[in-house]
Design a protein around this motif. Structure first.
Motif, PDB file in Angstrom:
ATOM      1  N   GLU A 193      -4.517  -1.554  -7.796  1.00  0.00           N
ATOM      2  CA  GLU A 193      -5.645  -0.629  -7.768  1.00  0.00           C
ATOM      3  C   GLU A 193      -5.180   0.742  -7.371  1.00  0.00           C
TER       4      GLU A 193
ATOM      5  N   GLU B  37      -4.121   9.505  -4.023  1.00  0.00           N
ATOM      6  CA  GLU B  37      -3.181   9.367  -2.912  1.00  0.00           C
ATOM      7  C   GLU B  37      -2.918   7.938  -2.459  1.00  0.00           C
ATOM      8  N   LEU B  38      -3.747   6.982  -2.876  1.00  0.00           N
ATOM      9  CA  LEU B  38      -3.572   5.618  -2.379  1.00  0.00           C
ATOM     10  C   LEU B  38      -3.561   4.612  -3.516  1.00  0.00           C
TER      11      LEU B  38
ATOM     12  N   SER C 272       4.057  13.028  -6.508  1.00  0.00           N
ATOM     13  CA  SER C 272       5.109  12.077  -6.169  1.00  0.00           C
ATOM     14  C   SER C 272       4.962  10.837  -7.064  1.00  0.00           C
TER      15      SER C 272
ATOM     16  N   ALA D 141       0.861  -1.189   0.000  1.00  0.00           N
ATOM     17  CA  ALA D 141       0.000   0.000   0.000  1.00  0.00           C
ATOM     18  C   ALA D 141       0.886   1.225   0.000  1.00  0.00           C
ATOM     19  N   HIS D 142       0.658   2.085  -0.946  1.00  0.00           N
ATOM     20  CA  HIS D 142       1.467   3.296  -1.059  1.00  0.00           C
ATOM     21  C   HIS D 142       0.559   4.507  -0.911  1.00  0.00           C
ATOM     22  N   GLU D 143       0.759   5.233   0.155  1.00  0.00           N
ATOM     23  CA  GLU D 143       0.009   6.468   0.390  1.00  0.00           C
ATOM     24  C   GLU D 143       0.888   7.644   0.018  1.00  0.00           C
ATOM     25  N   ARG D 144       0.442   8.390  -0.946  1.00  0.00           N
ATOM     26  CA  ARG D 144       1.199   9.578  -1.343  1.00  0.00           C
ATOM     27  C   ARG D 144       0.511  10.814  -0.792  1.00  0.00           C
ATOM     28  N   ARG D 145       1.304  11.681  -0.196  1.00  0.00           N
ATOM     29  CA  ARG D 145       0.728  12.902   0.342  1.00  0.00           C
ATOM     30  C   ARG D 145       0.791  14.026  -0.672  1.00  0.00           C
ATOM     31  N   LYS D 146       1.679  13.869  -1.636  1.00  0.00           N
ATOM     32  CA  LYS D 146       1.740  14.874  -2.690  1.00  0.00           C
ATOM     33  C   LYS D 146       1.328  14.207  -3.992  1.00  0.00           C
TER      34      LYS D 146
ATOM     35  N   VAL E 236      -2.796   0.420  -4.187  1.00  0.00           N
ATOM     36  CA  VAL E 236      -2.645  -0.843  -3.489  1.00  0.00           C
ATOM     37  C   VAL E 236      -2.319  -1.937  -4.497  1.00  0.00           C
TER      38      VAL E 236
ATOM     39  N   TYR F 204       5.525   4.184  -8.279  1.00  0.00           N
ATOM     40  CA  TYR F 204       6.462   3.169  -8.770  1.00  0.00           C
ATOM     41  C   TYR F 204       5.941   1.754  -8.548  1.00  0.00           C
TER      42      TYR F 204
ATOM     43  N   ARG G  88      -6.683   3.671  -5.934  1.00  0.00           N
ATOM     44  CA  ARG G  88      -7.952   4.035  -5.320  1.00  0.00           C
ATOM     45  C   ARG G  88      -8.297   5.493  -5.552  1.00  0.00           C
ATOM     46  N   ASP G  89      -7.294   6.325  -5.478  1.00  0.00           N
ATOM     47  CA  ASP G  89      -7.483   7.743  -5.748  1.00  0.00           C
ATOM     48  C   ASP G  89      -6.098   8.322  -5.975  1.00  0.00           C
TER      49      ASP G  89
END
Lengths: 86, 86
Positions: A66, A71-72, A35, A27-32, A74, A38, A68-69
């Motif tokens: 997926e 920022e996320l 960013s 799970a990769h949560e991007r705050r910007k 998965v 990968y 999701r939006d």
């Protein structure tokens, strides 16, 4: 519910199938929003790493990526080993 | 609850921290007790792969490897990126 509880309950659900399984979640949560994403490249690298340890064919691997939006993202890899191969 | 729901709820819980995060979970269910446990080696390989994409120092990575019983091992890697580095 903790993450380990999730896998604990997941285990119970599949116990009757008596298969060996390997499940990998990234799970990769991007705050910007700009960013880099990968995960597609990471997916290939992780599959390559797994193949060092287990003898699997492409049809034994279910991959789902997926977004999701903004920022996320998965990435989910599910490997199921047939009983007759283990 | 599906796995994606888990990450969805997890995201909500941590949204206020405003950090970029990468979470990797590997669950290995063994049906035979003598099948090899390669998660410790897999842990090193996955960390190496992640470092190809993100510039992280060891103290930014929390690793947990739990052997729940003879049949279930769970490897969890949590990477949190400080805001000032992104």
């Amino acid at each position: 519910m903790s993450l380990l509880d999730y896998f604990r309950s997941s285990k119970k659900n599949t116990a009757s199938t008596a298969k060996e399984r390997l499940q990998i979640i990234v799970a990769h949560e991007r705050r910007k929003r700009n960013s880099p994403d990968y995960l597609p490249q990471l997916e290939r690298d992780i599959l390559e790493v797994i193949r060092k340890y287990v003898d699997i064919s492409p049809e034994q691997i279910a991959v789902s990526l997926e977004k999701r939006d903004d920022e996320l993202s998965v990435l989910e890899l599910n490997v199921t080993f047939p009983d007759d191969k283990r």
